[in-house]
Design a protein around this motif. Structure first.
Motif, PDB file in Angstrom:
ATOM      1  N   ALA A  32    -138.943  28.773 -38.884  1.00 53.00           N
ATOM      2  CA  ALA A  32    -140.211  28.109 -39.179  1.00 53.00           C
ATOM      3  C   ALA A  32    -140.471  27.031 -38.155  1.00 53.00           C
ATOM      4  O   ALA A  32    -139.562  26.335 -37.716  1.00 53.00           O
ATOM      5  CB  ALA A  32    -140.184  27.494 -40.573  1.00 53.00           C
ATOM      6  N   MET A  33    -141.725  26.932 -37.767  1.00 54.19           N
ATOM      7  CA  MET A  33    -142.141  25.866 -36.858  1.00 54.19           C
ATOM      8  C   MET A  33    -143.549  25.470 -37.232  1.00 54.19           C
ATOM      9  O   MET A  33    -144.430  26.306 -37.144  1.00 54.19           O
ATOM     10  CB  MET A  33    -142.063  26.386 -35.419  1.00 54.19           C
ATOM     11  N   PRO A  34    -143.809  24.271 -37.756  1.00 59.46           N
ATOM     12  CA  PRO A  34    -142.831  23.237 -38.063  1.00 59.46           C
ATOM     13  C   PRO A  34    -142.217  23.439 -39.453  1.00 59.46           C
ATOM     14  O   PRO A  34    -142.673  24.284 -40.206  1.00 59.46           O
ATOM     15  CB  PRO A  34    -143.670  21.969 -38.044  1.00 59.46           C
ATOM     16  N   LEU A  35    -141.220  22.617 -39.767  1.00 61.37           N
ATOM     17  CA  LEU A  35    -140.592  22.689 -41.078  1.00 61.37           C
ATOM     18  C   LEU A  35    -141.558  22.169 -42.145  1.00 61.37           C
ATOM     19  O   LEU A  35    -142.331  21.262 -41.887  1.00 61.37           O
ATOM     20  CB  LEU A  35    -139.347  21.802 -41.109  1.00 61.37           C
ATOM     21  N   PRO A  36    -141.510  22.754 -43.346  1.00 66.37           N
ATOM     22  CA  PRO A  36    -142.342  22.207 -44.420  1.00 66.37           C
ATOM     23  C   PRO A  36    -141.836  20.818 -44.843  1.00 66.37           C
ATOM     24  O   PRO A  36    -140.705  20.453 -44.525  1.00 66.37           O
ATOM     25  CB  PRO A  36    -142.159  23.218 -45.557  1.00 66.37           C
ATOM     26  N   LEU A  37    -142.688  20.067 -45.528  1.00 67.36           N
ATOM     27  CA  LEU A  37    -142.363  18.757 -46.118  1.00 67.36           C
ATOM     28  C   LEU A  37    -142.119  17.644 -45.104  1.00 67.36           C
ATOM     29  O   LEU A  37    -141.944  16.480 -45.462  1.00 67.36           O
ATOM     30  CB  LEU A  37    -141.129  18.820 -47.038  1.00 67.36           C
ATOM     31  N   THR A  38    -142.096  17.970 -43.819  1.00 70.32           N
ATOM     32  CA  THR A  38    -141.767  16.939 -42.832  1.00 70.32           C
ATOM     33  C   THR A  38    -142.996  16.152 -42.405  1.00 70.32           C
ATOM     34  O   THR A  38    -142.881  15.131 -41.740  1.00 70.32           O
ATOM     35  CB  THR A  38    -141.176  17.568 -41.569  1.00 70.32           C
ATOM     36  N   GLY A  39    -144.183  16.620 -42.796  1.00 72.87           N
ATOM     37  CA  GLY A  39    -145.388  15.930 -42.368  1.00 72.87           C
ATOM     38  C   GLY A  39    -145.775  16.298 -40.948  1.00 72.87           C
ATOM     39  O   GLY A  39    -146.798  15.879 -40.444  1.00 72.87           O
ATOM     40  N   SER A  40    -144.938  17.107 -40.312  1.00 71.22           N
ATOM     41  CA  SER A  40    -145.228  17.509 -38.934  1.00 71.22           C
ATOM     42  C   SER A  40    -146.331  18.570 -38.942  1.00 71.22           C
ATOM     43  O   SER A  40    -146.279  19.527 -39.703  1.00 71.22           O
ATOM     44  CB  SER A  40    -143.944  18.050 -38.316  1.00 71.22           C
ATOM     45  N   GLN A  41    -147.348  18.342 -38.141  1.00 68.34           N
ATOM     46  CA  GLN A  41    -148.511  19.219 -38.196  1.00 68.34           C
ATOM     47  C   GLN A  41    -148.959  19.656 -36.810  1.00 68.34           C
ATOM     48  O   GLN A  41    -148.871  18.902 -35.858  1.00 68.34           O
ATOM     49  CB  GLN A  41    -149.671  18.499 -38.894  1.00 68.34           C
ATOM     50  N   MET A  42    -149.408  20.908 -36.725  1.00 67.61           N
ATOM     51  CA  MET A  42    -150.041  21.388 -35.492  1.00 67.61           C
ATOM     52  C   MET A  42    -151.440  21.834 -35.891  1.00 67.61           C
ATOM     53  O   MET A  42    -151.604  22.713 -36.730  1.00 67.61           O
ATOM     54  CB  MET A  42    -149.252  22.561 -34.922  1.00 67.61           C
ATOM     55  N   HIS A  43    -152.420  21.202 -35.289  1.00 66.40           N
ATOM     56  CA  HIS A  43    -153.794  21.403 -35.716  1.00 66.40           C
ATOM     57  C   HIS A  43    -154.498  22.224 -34.654  1.00 66.40           C
ATOM     58  O   HIS A  43    -154.567  21.820 -33.500  1.00 66.40           O
ATOM     59  CB  HIS A  43    -154.432  20.017 -35.850  1.00 66.40           C
ATOM     60  N   ILE A  44    -155.025  23.389 -35.037  1.00 65.47           N
ATOM     61  CA  ILE A  44    -155.650  24.243 -34.029  1.00 65.47           C
ATOM     62  C   ILE A  44    -156.978  24.811 -34.547  1.00 65.47           C
ATOM     63  O   ILE A  44    -157.080  25.217 -35.712  1.00 65.47           O
ATOM     64  CB  ILE A  44    -154.697  25.402 -33.642  1.00 65.47           C
ATOM     65  N   ALA A  45    -157.967  24.797 -33.686  1.00 68.49           N
ATOM     66  CA  ALA A  45    -159.290  25.291 -34.061  1.00 68.49           C
ATOM     67  C   ALA A  45    -159.303  26.819 -34.048  1.00 68.49           C
ATOM     68  O   ALA A  45    -158.492  27.452 -33.379  1.00 68.49           O
ATOM     69  CB  ALA A  45    -160.335  24.749 -33.098  1.00 68.49           C
ATOM     70  N   PHE A  46    -160.229  27.395 -34.816  1.00 65.12           N
ATOM     71  CA  PHE A  46    -160.348  28.856 -34.808  1.00 65.12           C
ATOM     72  C   PHE A  46    -161.805  29.241 -34.976  1.00 65.12           C
ATOM     73  O   PHE A  46    -162.658  28.421 -35.318  1.00 65.12           O
ATOM     74  CB  PHE A  46    -159.489  29.477 -35.915  1.00 65.12           C
ATOM     75  N   ASN A  47    -162.075  30.513 -34.719  1.00 61.83           N
ATOM     76  CA  ASN A  47    -163.430  31.030 -34.821  1.00 61.83           C
ATOM     77  C   ASN A  47    -163.425  32.147 -35.855  1.00 61.83           C
ATOM     78  O   ASN A  47    -162.569  33.034 -35.819  1.00 61.83           O
ATOM     79  CB  ASN A  47    -163.874  31.565 -33.452  1.00 61.83           C
ATOM     80  N   ILE A  48    -164.347  32.085 -36.800  1.00 59.44           N
ATOM     81  CA  ILE A  48    -164.422  33.131 -37.821  1.00 59.44           C
ATOM     82  C   ILE A  48    -165.347  34.238 -37.302  1.00 59.44           C
ATOM     83  O   ILE A  48    -166.453  33.955 -36.834  1.00 59.44           O
ATOM     84  CB  ILE A  48    -164.965  32.561 -39.139  1.00 59.44           C
ATOM     85  N   GLN A  49    -164.855  35.478 -37.375  1.00 63.31           N
ATOM     86  CA  GLN A  49    -165.624  36.581 -36.774  1.00 63.31           C
ATOM     87  C   GLN A  49    -167.031  36.678 -37.355  1.00 63.31           C
ATOM     88  O   GLN A  49    -167.999  36.864 -36.632  1.00 63.31           O
ATOM     89  CB  GLN A  49    -164.874  37.899 -36.999  1.00 63.31           C
ATOM     90  N   GLU A  50    -167.139  36.510 -38.686  1.00 63.53           N
ATOM     91  CA  GLU A  50    -168.456  36.670 -39.329  1.00 63.53           C
ATOM     92  C   GLU A  50    -169.401  35.513 -39.013  1.00 63.53           C
ATOM     93  O   GLU A  50    -170.606  35.657 -39.100  1.00 63.53           O
ATOM     94  CB  GLU A  50    -168.286  36.715 -40.859  1.00 63.53           C
ATOM     95  N   ARG A  51    -168.814  34.364 -38.706  1.00 61.44           N
ATOM     96  CA  ARG A  51    -169.655  33.176 -38.457  1.00 61.44           C
ATOM     97  C   ARG A  51    -169.235  32.513 -37.138  1.00 61.44           C
ATOM     98  O   ARG A  51    -168.652  31.433 -37.145  1.00 61.44           O
ATOM     99  CB  ARG A  51    -169.479  32.148 -39.585  1.00 61.44           C
ATOM    100  N   ARG A  57    -146.245  22.698 -49.322  1.00 56.48           N
ATOM    101  CA  ARG A  57    -146.690  21.447 -48.714  1.00 56.48           C
ATOM    102  C   ARG A  57    -146.095  21.216 -47.332  1.00 56.48           C
ATOM    103  O   ARG A  57    -144.893  21.339 -47.139  1.00 56.48           O
ATOM    104  CB  ARG A  57    -146.257  20.281 -49.598  1.00 56.48           C
ATOM    105  N   GLN A  58    -146.965  20.851 -46.416  1.00 58.72           N
ATOM    106  CA  GLN A  58    -146.481  20.429 -45.112  1.00 58.72           C
ATOM    107  C   GLN A  58    -146.147  18.935 -45.153  1.00 58.72           C
ATOM    108  O   GLN A  58    -145.158  18.471 -44.625  1.00 58.72           O
ATOM    109  CB  GLN A  58    -147.545  20.726 -44.051  1.00 58.72           C
ATOM    110  N   SER A  59    -147.041  18.182 -45.838  1.00 58.72           N
ATOM    111  CA  SER A  59    -146.813  16.745 -45.983  1.00 58.72           C
ATOM    112  C   SER A  59    -146.786  16.418 -47.460  1.00 58.72           C
ATOM    113  O   SER A  59    -147.739  16.678 -48.174  1.00 58.72           O
ATOM    114  CB  SER A  59    -147.939  15.970 -45.296  1.00 58.72           C
ATOM    115  N   MET A  60    -145.692  15.817 -47.918  1.00 59.30           N
ATOM    116  CA  MET A  60    -145.571  15.586 -49.355  1.00 59.30           C
ATOM    117  C   MET A  60    -146.336  14.347 -49.803  1.00 59.30           C
ATOM    118  O   MET A  60    -146.543  14.145 -50.977  1.00 59.30           O
ATOM    119  CB  MET A  60    -144.106  15.431 -49.723  1.00 59.30           C
TER     120      MET A  60
END
Lengths: 113, 880
Positions: free
Chosen positions: B571-590, B680-683
């Motif tokens: 796993a990357m990142p580990l759950p519960l550690t509050g560590s986050q990777m934030h990435i944008a995405f595009n929805i095909q329908e919109r 939960r990523q961040s508890m």
């Protein structure tokens, strides 16, 4: 004490005389008394009772310095010496004393017609 | 000679004077004898001239006296005697004060270490944390990308230095064994920025930012532990992540960067990032925001001016690169020490406020005690006044007594604080930056002494006012016993104030406790018990992508076949550690323009992940081993993701294109194949964040952690795990071995400690308030014994007398509660940001706080009231 003769003329006079005397040479308490008495032709008698508190005061405010030594008679005595601050203080006191004297003389002089 | 020396050398001065006078007399006697006087007469004459030598010495001594100090010391001695005479009163006061000042000292020493104490670098007031503001999440500081950082560094005129830093893990070889170290990748001028000289060698130079350059500065600890403190290491080559790096310098002992973080073992230049192994190195990706930044302001430039200028640069970048920068047109420039304290600041200042209130309540108690005592001592004061003490002198004596109490209480308090801090700090761990540097320094001592003085004024004032106003002669005439005590109003006011403050604290504590209970009761979305996690860092050069994948498959297979292992995954990142990777995405329908796209947290996991952590599959399917590079690109999302981005629709089967890329052809359009529960990523956050999960084989990024579910206690697996990894590759260190339960406990510790402390403070406040109320009522009953006796003798029923006392208590408590409610609402608004799942104006909690206070107050009022009702009129009257 019943002695009515005022020996300390005004506040600060004793101090001034002590400083003046010490500016001539370093002396211990007894010699100071003798010196002042002699030089004033016995007009002024320094009361030992007020000399020592005065010396302590001057010691505390740094006008004089004191050190134990041996007198000419072989006695262990504390010899007082005037400090730089003492000399400055003396000059100032003398100046203001002279002004005061001048004022007194003017007041006491015969009224001019 | 200054007065301190005088105080100490006085005895010598006295001796000198006595000796001098003796010599003087002898000299005089000798001279008189030389003039012909007999010895006896000479001695008499000399003595006459001198007057009384004892009084002379006395006068001499007087000259040296430091009158104010010595009068004060006399007063203190007298105060100590007075206090010794009533030990229970003294003990009560001193313990209350020690508690109040001690608690304040502890909290302040933490605030001092975390927020106030300047960073240990040159001219720390010119250091600023610089960050980006993302218009979509303006409440938090966002990171910079390298191109943005370079432009800010180049185009600003307000900074002497602007340094980027990001943390990473590294494997260090070159000494006997491979070790895992925390590393910071920094731009070249870190050491000039901090004004720090390396202990050996030098810092980085500008050229070492370039592609192909590999330079490293070692921490003092790594240098000592791994290289035996060999000074010859400078200039030599060591291996970091399988690549040779030149050691250019050794950091000074106790050097910590980022500030307060002592775990960092090596500092590397961003030459590494210039060669990062993606198609475009991250130093060229304007959208890859992963840099923190620290700046040194030029002399005379304020934080505000700096920010204004950076905003201009950021705005022009937003215009030039709308795809990546449209929402990043603003920046933030904050004083470094305070900014680094970050989220810890709120709870800390809340605690400081709370503990201040406790002290206020304690002061009110002591003031009340002192008032009663002053009334009892009115005969003493009258006597002193009669023999010539002015009121000023008596007031001064009273204040000296208060001050004496304060000083003793303060001393004990500081001692208690030092002791408490010792066992409190390990509980907090390293969740708060710099908290482990907490110590009682000059500023803390100053704070405590200021408190002691302040408390003296606070509780010493009431009795002083009372004495200043009173008529001593009356006291003396009436024999001092039934002297009219007109301080009842003052006492009542103090009591009302206590109740109000107590309610404020009680309601704040109940809000935080309720919020913490909410936090604990929340579903974490996974089963952390019996799950162990650890990391193995695969150096990119020795482990190119395909080899990484095969290594991990082999490792997971071997782990799964260990006895006692139920499942294993990456796993990357580990759950519960509050560590986050934030990435944008595009929805095909919109479809949307890049700057308008939605974004979400992401995670990379292998097929067994959801089973290993115990997150339920709600819909569709999870990943399988077949979801690799040759299979269609897929995603699993969590419930929160499906609800947020596909409300009212079926998310399974939808296509989205996340902006994550590791190779040519990316980013791919991916189909959502399943929905899992909100693990939960961040508890500590109020709500679960949306997350989309990538199959690790389709996006094998670095630094994944391994999670293992064990049948028994997970800690027992550690030796087996180390053996398994080392059987695959002896050069790979296993690090960060930790159970999810431990991660959970540590995470909650950060939230729990302030809650416990505040709860404790509220409890103390309640106790003090109740004791205060009891004291006021009990004293007034004692004082009114005769009055009640008369009433009863004249036919008043016991109930009526009981009612008299209880009515007064009710009046005090109700007034206090009304005032306290206003305060509680105001404080609730102040702390609303710290609350999770609880409204700051919760009527239920406010009512509960009022009821608790009223009930405890009732119990405090009951005993004095009963005593009043049971007064025997005959004895009460005869006693006069």
């Amino acid at each position: 004490m019943k002695n009515t003769e005022r020996k300390d003329l005004f506040p600060g006079a004793l101090e001034m005389m002590v400083l003046q005397t010490l500016s001539g040479q370093p002396l211990h308490g007894y010699a100071l008394v003798q010196h002042i008495q002699r030089n004033s032709n016995d007009l002024l008698q320094v009361e030992e009772g007020s000399l020592y508190p005065a010396l302590q005061r001057m010691l505390k405010s740094g006008l004089v310095k004191a050190d134990w030594g041996v007198s000419s008679t072989g006695r262990r005595v504390r010899i007082y010496e005037i400090s730089e601050a003492g000399a400055k203080h003396l000059a100032q006191e003398v100046r203001s004393f002279e002004r005061m004297l001048e004022g007194i003389r003017l007041v006491l002089s015969p009224v001019k017609p | 000679m200054n007065w301190i020396q005088q105080l100490f050398s006085r005895r010598q001065l006295d001796r000198d004077l006595a000796e001098e006078i003796r010599q003087h007399m002898e000299e005089k006697v000798e001279e008189l004898m030389a003039g012909g006087l007999p010895r006896k007469d000479a001695e008499l004459a000399a003595r006459r001239a001198f007057g009384n030598p004892a009084s002379l010495e006395e006068q001499g001594r007087d000259v040296w006296r430091w009158a104010a100090v010595e009068d004060f010391l006399t007063d203190v001695r007298f105060a100590l005697r007075q206090l010794r005479k009533s030990p229970s009163f003294t003990l009560a006061c001193i313990l209350t004060l020690a508690l109040g000042i001690g608690a304040n000292t502890v909290v302040f020493s933490v605030v001092n270490a975390v927020v106030l104490r300047p960073l240990p670098f040159a001219q720390p007031e010119r250091l600023a944390v610089v960050g980006a503001i993302d218009a979509r999440r303006p409440e938090e500081i966002s990171d910079f990308s390298y191109p943005n950082f370079f432009d800010l560094r180049k185009d600003n005129t307000v900074f002497e230095h602007l340094v980027s830093f990001r943390s990473t893990d590294a494997t260090l070889t070159g000494s006997s064994r491979p070790v895992h170290v925390r590393a910071q990748i920094v731009s070249w001028d870190l050491f000039p920025l901090l004004g720090i000289q390396p202990a050996l060698g030098r810092g980085f130079v500008r050229q070492e930012e370039e592609s192909g350059q590999r330079a490293v500065v070692l921490s003092h600890e790594v240098w000592r532990d791994e290289f035996g403190g060999d000074p010859g290491i400078v200039g030599r080559s060591v291996t970091v992540d399988s690549q040779p790096h030149t050691v250019v310098g050794i950091a000074p002992r106790d050097f910590a960067f980022p500030p307060g973080d002592r775990t960092v073992g090596v500092w590397l230049t961003l030459g590494r990032d210039a060669d990062s192994s993606t198609i475009t190195p991250i130093t060229k990706q304007r959208g890859a925001r992963l840099l923190s930044a620290l700046a040194r302001l030029k002399p005379g430039v304020s934080m505000r001016q700096a920010r204004a200028q950076l905003d201009v640069v950021a705005a022009s970048l937003a215009r030039a690169y709308p795809d990546s920068n449209k929402n990043m047109a603003k920046t933030q420039v904050l004083p470094a020490a305070s900014a680094l304290a970050g989220e810890a600041k709120g709870p800390l200042f809340l605690l400081l406020g709370a503990v201040g209130l406790v002290l206020l309540i304690a002061c009110a108690n002591i003031a009340n005690l002192l008032l009663s005592r002053t009334a009892e001592r009115s005969r003493e004061f009258a006597l002193r006044a009669a023999i010539g003490a002015g009121q000023g002198r008596i007031v001064r004596q009273l204040i000296t007594e208060s001050l004496t109490l304060s000083v003793i209480g303060c001393g004990l308090g500081i001692a208690a604080a030092m002791w408490t801090a010792q066992f409190l700090l390990p509980l907090v761990g390293d969740a708060v930056p710099r908290i482990q540097e907490t110590s009682i320094d000059g500023r803390v001592l100053g704070f405590s002494v200021a408190l002691a003085i302040l408390t003296t004024v606070l509780f010493g004032l009431a009795p002083a006012i009372r004495v200043a106003k009173s008529d001593f002669q009356a006291g003396l005439r009436e024999g001092g016993r039934s002297v009219t005590d007109n301080s009842d109003g003052l006492r009542g006011a103090l009591c009302v104030g206590q109740i109000a403050l107590g309610l404020v604290l009680l309601s704040a504590a109940s809000l935080l406790i309720a919020s913490f209970v909410q936090l604990l009761r929340r579903d974490l979305g996974l089963q952390p018990e019996r799950v162990l996690s650890f990391s193995v860092d695969l150096p990119g050069k020795a482990y190119p992508k395909p080899r990484q994948l095969s290594f991990h498959s082999e490792l997971l297979d071997r782990l799964a076949s260990l006895p006692g292992v139920e499942a294993a995954a990456l796993a990357m990142p580990l759950p519960l550690t509050g560590s986050q990777m934030h990435i944008a995405f595009n929805i095909q329908e919109r479809p949307a323009r890049p700057s308008e796209r939605p974004s979400s947290d992401m995670a990379l996991v292998t097929p067994g992940y959801f089973k290993t952590i115990g997150a339920p599959l709600l819909q569709g399917r999870g990943f399988t081993e077949r979801d690799d590079d040759s299979a269609p690109p897929v995603l699993v999302v969590n419930r929160a993701f499906a609800d947020r981005f596909f409300p009212g629709e079926d998310a399974v089967g939808k296509w989205i294109q996340p902006g994550a890329s590791t190779g040519p052809g990316d980013p791919k359009m991916r189909q959502i194949i399943g929905i899992v529960g909100n693990a939960r990523q961040s508890m500590l956050k109020a709500a679960a964040d949306p997350i989309y999960y990538f199959p690790y084989k389709q996006l094998p990024w670095c630094c994944a952690s391994v999670v293992v579910r064990s049948a028994a206690a997970p800690g027992l697996l550690e030796p087996e795990i180390r053996r398994t990894v080392s059987a695959l590759d002896k050069q790979l260190p296993v690090f960060d071995v930790v159970t999810l339960d431990t991660i959970l406990t540590k995470g909650f510790a950060q939230a729990r400690v302030p809650v416990y402390l505040l709860g404790g403070f509220a409890g103390i406040a309640l106790l003090l308030t109740v004791v205060g109320l009891y004291g006021v009522l009990a004293y007034s009953v004692v004082r009114r014994t005769r009055e009640f006796g008369v009433r009863i003798a004249l036919g008043a029923s016991r109930h009526e007398v009981l009612g008299l006392v209880l009515r007064r208590a009710t009046r005090l408590v109700l007034t206090g509660i009304v005032l306290g409610l206003a305060g509680a609402l105001a404080v609730g608004r102040l702390i609303s940001q710290l609350l999770i799942g609880v409204s700051s104006t919760s009527p239920l909690l406010l009512t509960a706080a009022c009821v608790v206070l009223a009930l405890t107050a009732a119990s405090a009022a009951y005993f004095p009231a009963r005593r009043a009702a049971s007064i025997d009129p005959v004895r009460a009257l005869r006693a006069e």
